[in-house]
Design an enzyme around this catalytic site. Structure first.
Site, PDB file in Angstrom:
ATOM      1  N   ASP A 367      16.858  -8.224  60.316  1.00 46.01           N
ATOM      2  CA  ASP A 367      17.245  -9.738  60.259  1.00 46.01           C
ATOM      3  C   ASP A 367      18.470  -9.719  60.945  1.00 46.01           C
ATOM      4  O   ASP A 367      18.890 -10.786  61.641  1.00 46.01           O
ATOM      5  CB  ASP A 367      17.207 -10.195  58.857  1.00 46.01           C
ATOM      6  CG  ASP A 367      16.896 -11.523  58.662  1.00 46.01           C
ATOM      7  OD1 ASP A 367      16.040 -11.850  59.569  1.00 46.01           O
ATOM      8  OD2 ASP A 367      16.781 -12.284  57.749  1.00 46.01           O
ATOM      9  N   ASP A 420      11.474 -13.707  54.374  1.00 51.03           N
ATOM     10  CA  ASP A 420      12.537 -13.878  53.486  1.00 51.03           C
ATOM     11  C   ASP A 420      12.055 -14.106  52.059  1.00 51.03           C
ATOM     12  O   ASP A 420      12.667 -14.215  50.938  1.00 51.03           O
ATOM     13  CB  ASP A 420      13.242 -15.030  53.614  1.00 51.03           C
ATOM     14  CG  ASP A 420      13.982 -14.731  55.335  1.00 51.03           C
ATOM     15  OD1 ASP A 420      14.250 -13.780  55.600  1.00 51.03           O
ATOM     16  OD2 ASP A 420      14.187 -15.865  55.883  1.00 51.03           O
TER      17      ASP A 420
END
Length: 516
Positions: A367, A420
């Site tokens: 990420d 997420d």
């Protein structure tokens, strides 16, 4: 020797001179502009525009400015003094022939209160200065799209009186709608972790068949371990590498057909997830719903209730696809997405903290790299570009939860990616199973602490978004420490870290789930 007063006066003079010189340079921040219009005294549409890097700033509120008549310059390109009277009006100029500063200077010299530059395409680009960066433009200079210019021209050529009012409302960095997005994300993780508790108790006597083999779980109410996929360390690394490869492919080759492939895959997964959630939840409360069946070719005996729910889910997905560009489409996308994620978190499991550490640490690096570091290599943030659909006509990928920005005058959506929710959700679900199998309850377990940690992680994500003035944030940068970190700290404090690290819930089971 010069007196202190004289020195102060000289310094003050130079300070004002420097400020004036800076104002004449092409250094202004761009403003998004709202253009209210009136035709023959009646309210008409509100158009959008963007200011140039020169000229004066516009006020934030509509009541801080006044409307003025809009007129085309003559010549229409504003590259020479206008023969049409522009005094007290907003001058309309088409793009071409000369640079923007020249157009604005001629409009200003004719007495115009502002200038609307009509682009030759239906988009907005940054209006910069020419090579001579020293300009003396004191009126607002705003660019509008080709279609907006044509609409105004149509009214003006029909002898109508057109008036416009220009203002630039500020866009909030963080909209309060993130609270709803926060609730959806945290709620999805909690529901997925507690799903077996919500649906299983009343299904022991259930006779039910679904259209797919996965339906046996809903039919019997038993945890069919053959359908469960336990992620191992190798699978965790391979998954993140595959996700990175797919992200790069999306960045370079994303187009409308690629988006359609993702939409179809999303709908297939969303239909199955939504179907599974509705059926398992309904049969948990009303087991008799699954007793009426019929025989279908290829599928055999199928529950009528399951078939009706499946048809409803298919219609729901088709309607969402057909209306996905409408302002209300976020609701259908979120329903399909939440159903998909709940189902994924039932089928994919982390066996212990060792695998969770490998998976979440890889996702953590993934990420951060694709949001913050990728611009150094690709000149753009790969993650943000793909999420916004910049290379697919602005249509974002569907693997997101969205919620409209309610207090933003420019509209738009706050978003959170499925990753997420799924990556931390796998760990939160593991903590729930660990607590249940070890008869832990309340704060003596791990589950409530990880839910709190996940909630705080999302809060820190939005706080980072605010501090960095709206720049996209890698949510896992905050979520991994707040979930995996909490697990490790609690495990160390309780002396259970080794047990969590090597935990094997399947050692007492006769059937071992498949691994990936």
């Amino acid at each position: 020797m010069a007196s202190p007063l004289a020195v102060a006066v000289v310094l003050l003079f130079f300070a004002f001179a420097a400020a004036a010189a800076d104002d004449g340079h092409c250094k202004h921040d761009f403003q998004l502009v709202k253009i209210k219009s009136w035709v023959d005294g009646k309210n008409d549409k509100v158009y959008n525009g963007m200011t140039a890097k020169f000229g004066s700033y516009l006020p934030q509120n509509a009541d801080q400015t006044v409307k003025a008549p809009a007129l085309f310059s003559d010549p229409i390109d504003c590259c020479s003094s206008s023969t049409a009277k522009l005094s007290g009006s907003v001058a309309l100029c088409v793009r071409g022939t000369c640079d923007f500063t020249t157009k604005a200077a001629f409009a200003q010299s004719g007495g115009a209160t502002a200038t609307l530059m009509i682009n030759d395409a239906d988009d907005l680009f940054e209006m910069d200065c020419s090579n001579d960066t020293r300009v003396n433009i004191s009126i607002p200079v705003v660019e509008i799209t080709k279609s907006t210019g044509e609409a105004l021209k149509k009214f003006l050529t029909s002898k109508g009186k057109v008036e416009v009012l220009l203002y630039a409302p500020t866009r909030p960095v963080v909209d309060y709608s993130v609270a709803f997005l926060w609730l959806m994300a945290v709620g999805t993780v909690i529901c997925a972790s507690l799903w077996s508790d919500i649906t299983a108790p009343d299904q022991n006597d259930e006779r039910y068949n679904e259209l797919s083999p996965k339906g046996s779980k809903a039919e019997t109410g038993k945890d069919d371990s053959e359908d469960i996929v336990n992620i191992d360390t190798k699978g965790a690394v391979v998954f993140v590498i595959t996700a990175s490869t797919f992200l790069v492919l999306l960045f370079f080759f994303m187009s409308s057909w690629f988006i359609w492939v993702l939409i179809i895959l999303f709908c297939i997964g969303g239909i199955e997830g939504m179907h599974n959630c509705i059926v398992s939840l309904a049969l948990g409360k009303r087991p008799n719903f699954g007793k009426k069946t019929l025989n279908l070719p290829l599928f055999g005996e199928v529950s009528i209730f399951s078939l009706v729910v499946l048809l409803f889910c298919v219609i729901f997905a088709v309607v969402w696809v057909a209306t996905r560009r409408e302002s209300f489409s976020w609701f259908g996308q979120d329903v399909l997405g939440i159903g998909l994620m709940i189902t994924v978190l039932q089928l994919a499991r982390l066996p212990n903290i060792k695998v969770a550490t490998v998976l979440l640490c890889c996702a953590f690096v993934y990420d951060i790299f694709w949001v913050f570091i990728s611009p150094v290599i690709f000149h753009k943030s790969v993650m943000i570009t793909v999420a916004r659909g910049d290379k697919a006509g602005g249509e974002a990928i569907p693997m997101l939860l969205r919620f409209p920005r309610l207090s933003d005058p420019w509209g738009g959506y706050d978003m959170i990616g499925f990753g997420d929710i799924l990556f931390p959700g796998l760990l939160v679900s593991f903590s729930r199973r660990f607590d249940k199998e070890n008869k832990r309850g309340g704060l003596s377990g791990y589950f409530p602490w990880l839910v709190i940690g996940y909630g705080f992680g999302l809060f820190f994500t939005y706080l980072g978004l605010y501090i960095m003035k709206g720049h996209g944030q890698p949510a896992l940068l905050y979520l991994v420490p707040c979930t995996l970190g909490v697990t490790v700290v609690l495990g160390c404090k309780r002396g259970e870290l080794k047990s969590l690290w090597d935990y094997d819930a399947d050692s007492s089971s006769s059937k071992e789930p498949s691994e990936v």
